[in-house]
Structure formats: C-alpha cells, structure tokens
Design a protein around this motif. Structure first.
Motif, PDB file in Angstrom:
ATOM      1  N   ARG A   3      -8.000   6.166   1.985  1.00 15.90           N
ATOM      2  CA  ARG A   3      -6.916   6.525   1.071  1.00 15.90           C
ATOM      3  C   ARG A   3      -7.527   7.151  -0.177  1.00 15.90           C
ATOM      4  O   ARG A   3      -8.648   6.845  -0.535  1.00 15.90           O
ATOM      5  CB  ARG A   3      -6.132   5.269   0.697  1.00 15.90           C
ATOM      6  N   GLU A   5      -5.918   7.112  -3.334  1.00 18.57           N
ATOM      7  CA  GLU A   5      -5.364   6.581  -4.578  1.00 18.57           C
ATOM      8  C   GLU A   5      -6.467   5.957  -5.428  1.00 18.57           C
ATOM      9  O   GLU A   5      -7.372   5.322  -4.911  1.00 18.57           O
ATOM     10  CB  GLU A   5      -4.287   5.527  -4.298  1.00 18.57           C
ATOM     11  N   SER A  27      -9.571  -2.178   3.108  1.00 18.86           N
ATOM     12  CA  SER A  27      -8.205  -1.718   3.382  1.00 18.86           C
ATOM     13  C   SER A  27      -8.082  -0.194   3.305  1.00 18.86           C
ATOM     14  O   SER A  27      -6.990   0.337   3.428  1.00 18.86           O
ATOM     15  CB  SER A  27      -7.227  -2.357   2.397  1.00 18.86           C
ATOM     16  N   SER A 111      -4.381 -10.195   2.525  1.00 14.48           N
ATOM     17  CA  SER A 111      -3.097  -9.653   2.992  1.00 14.48           C
ATOM     18  C   SER A 111      -2.080  -9.575   1.855  1.00 14.48           C
ATOM     19  O   SER A 111      -1.330  -8.603   1.753  1.00 14.48           O
ATOM     20  CB  SER A 111      -2.543 -10.493   4.146  1.00 14.48           C
ATOM     21  N   THR A 114      -3.068  -6.505  -0.367  1.00 12.07           N
ATOM     22  CA  THR A 114      -2.759  -5.196   0.206  1.00 12.07           C
ATOM     23  C   THR A 114      -1.252  -4.943   0.267  1.00 12.07           C
ATOM     24  O   THR A 114      -0.816  -3.823   0.025  1.00 12.07           O
ATOM     25  CB  THR A 114      -3.403  -5.014   1.596  1.00 12.07           C
ATOM     26  N   VAL A 115      -0.461  -5.966   0.545  1.00 13.11           N
ATOM     27  CA  VAL A 115       0.996  -5.789   0.549  1.00 13.11           C
ATOM     28  C   VAL A 115       1.493  -5.467  -0.862  1.00 13.11           C
ATOM     29  O   VAL A 115       2.298  -4.545  -1.059  1.00 13.11           O
ATOM     30  CB  VAL A 115       1.707  -7.044   1.113  1.00 13.11           C
ATOM     31  N   LEU A 117      -0.150  -4.119  -3.283  1.00 11.60           N
ATOM     32  CA  LEU A 117      -0.622  -2.780  -3.634  1.00 11.60           C
ATOM     33  C   LEU A 117       0.221  -1.699  -2.950  1.00 11.60           C
ATOM     34  O   LEU A 117       0.589  -0.701  -3.573  1.00 11.60           O
ATOM     35  CB  LEU A 117      -2.095  -2.636  -3.273  1.00 11.60           C
ATOM     36  N   GLN A 118       0.550  -1.913  -1.697  1.00 10.76           N
ATOM     37  CA  GLN A 118       1.406  -0.950  -0.986  1.00 10.76           C
ATOM     38  C   GLN A 118       2.765  -0.819  -1.673  1.00 10.76           C
ATOM     39  O   GLN A 118       3.289   0.284  -1.827  1.00 10.76           O
ATOM     40  CB  GLN A 118       1.599  -1.363   0.477  1.00 10.76           C
ATOM     41  N   LEU A 119       3.342  -1.935  -2.086  1.00 11.44           N
ATOM     42  CA  LEU A 119       4.629  -1.900  -2.779  1.00 11.44           C
ATOM     43  C   LEU A 119       4.517  -1.164  -4.120  1.00 11.44           C
ATOM     44  O   LEU A 119       5.402  -0.401  -4.497  1.00 11.44           O
ATOM     45  CB  LEU A 119       5.176  -3.307  -2.987  1.00 11.44           C
ATOM     46  N   LEU A 121       2.422   1.208  -4.799  1.00  9.05           N
ATOM     47  CA  LEU A 121       2.270   2.630  -4.492  1.00  9.05           C
ATOM     48  C   LEU A 121       3.603   3.260  -4.084  1.00  9.05           C
ATOM     49  O   LEU A 121       3.876   4.414  -4.411  1.00  9.05           O
ATOM     50  CB  LEU A 121       1.215   2.833  -3.412  1.00  9.05           C
ATOM     51  N   ILE A 122       4.433   2.503  -3.397  1.00  5.49           N
ATOM     52  CA  ILE A 122       5.773   2.995  -3.058  1.00  5.49           C
ATOM     53  C   ILE A 122       6.578   3.209  -4.337  1.00  5.49           C
ATOM     54  O   ILE A 122       7.254   4.221  -4.503  1.00  5.49           O
ATOM     55  CB  ILE A 122       6.490   2.027  -2.095  1.00  5.49           C
ATOM     56  N   GLU A 125       5.339   6.397  -5.977  1.00  2.00           N
ATOM     57  CA  GLU A 125       5.837   7.590  -5.290  1.00  2.00           C
ATOM     58  C   GLU A 125       7.315   7.821  -5.595  1.00  2.00           C
ATOM     59  O   GLU A 125       7.736   8.949  -5.836  1.00  2.00           O
ATOM     60  CB  GLU A 125       5.613   7.460  -3.783  1.00  2.00           C
TER      61      GLU A 125
END
Length: 146
Positions: A3, A5, A27, A111, A114-115, A117-119, A121-122, A125
């Motif tokens: 990635r 980012e 990750s 876990s 990473t969850v 962090l994904q949220l 990043l959403i 965006e």
C-alpha cells in the motif's frame, strides 16, 4: 499487497512504536514513520502530510496525544487513531471530544489495528471525494454532474 498510504506513528515507547510499524508492514503498509513526541510529529506534518496518524495519548513532552488529536482534527483534518493503555471512562470521554477514528487499548491486537486503520482510510477517501468541487449542468430536463 503493498500500500502507498503514509502512516505516522506517535509513540514515546520505542519498542511499542516498532511493534506497531511491524504490524503495519506485515499488513502491506510500507510507508510508516515513527515519532516519539507530538511536537516532532507536527514538525514532520508541516513538511509531509500523512494519510493517517496513530498516536498514544500519554506522550513525553509538552503535548499529549489528545492535544495532538485536537490539532489533527481542527487544523489539518487528518484522520487519527488513539492507541493507549488508558481505558477509564474519563479518558475515553476526553479523547472522544477530539473525534478520533478509533480508540485502541494496549496491548494491541494486529487485527484490531488493521481494521481501525482501514476504517480511517475509508473516512479519508470519503472526505477527499466530498471536498471535490461539483458542477451541475442542466440541459432541458437532464442534469449532468461534472
């Protein structure tokens, strides 16, 4: 999957900062930078803006992680995640006033990190796409969004 980012980690305990960076690397997040104080992180943000900041609440130096969170939220509009060993309701309440994207309690599970962090990043965006200017053109009964 690699990635691109940029993630800043603000953690005054070097081993924990390295542990978080290792989780992110595993990750797929290769562009991580670790800082031991809020002041150092803010100086770096002035030069290169990260996509997300992970910060401990209790930091060495003049500023706390909550102070940093306030600046990230109001001045820079950078998503951030608190990582802390403090889970008391008063601390959570104070942290919540800064609108973090997540609040993770140490010890951190990979876990969960990473969850969260994904949220974040959403959220980033979504905010970037809503900041774009939109021009509506009307042609008779039809409208086009540009």
């Amino acid at each position: 999957m690699r990635r691109n980012e940029r993630i800043y980690i603000v953690e005054d305990e070097l081993l924990i900062g390295e542990y978080i960076a290792d989780i992110l690397l595993e990750s797929g997040f290769a562009d991580t930078h670790t800082f031991t104080s809020a002041e150092a992180a803010l100086a770096a943000i002035a030069d290169v803006r990260p996509d997300v900041v992970l910060t401990d609440i209790s930091l060495e130096g003049e500023m706390t992680g909550i102070d940093l969170g306030k600046i990230l939220q109001t001045t820079h509009r950078i998503p951030f995640i608190y990582i802390t060993s403090h889970s008391g309701m008063e601390m959570v309440k104070n942290a919540g006033l800064t609108s973090p994207n997540a609040y993770l309690v140490k010890p951190i599970k990979p876990s969960d990190l990473t969850v969260a962090l994904q949220l974040a990043l959403i959220t980033l965006e979504t905010s970037r796409s809503s900041e774009q200017e939109v021009l509506m053109i009307k042609d008779g009964y039809k409208q086009a969004r540009i």
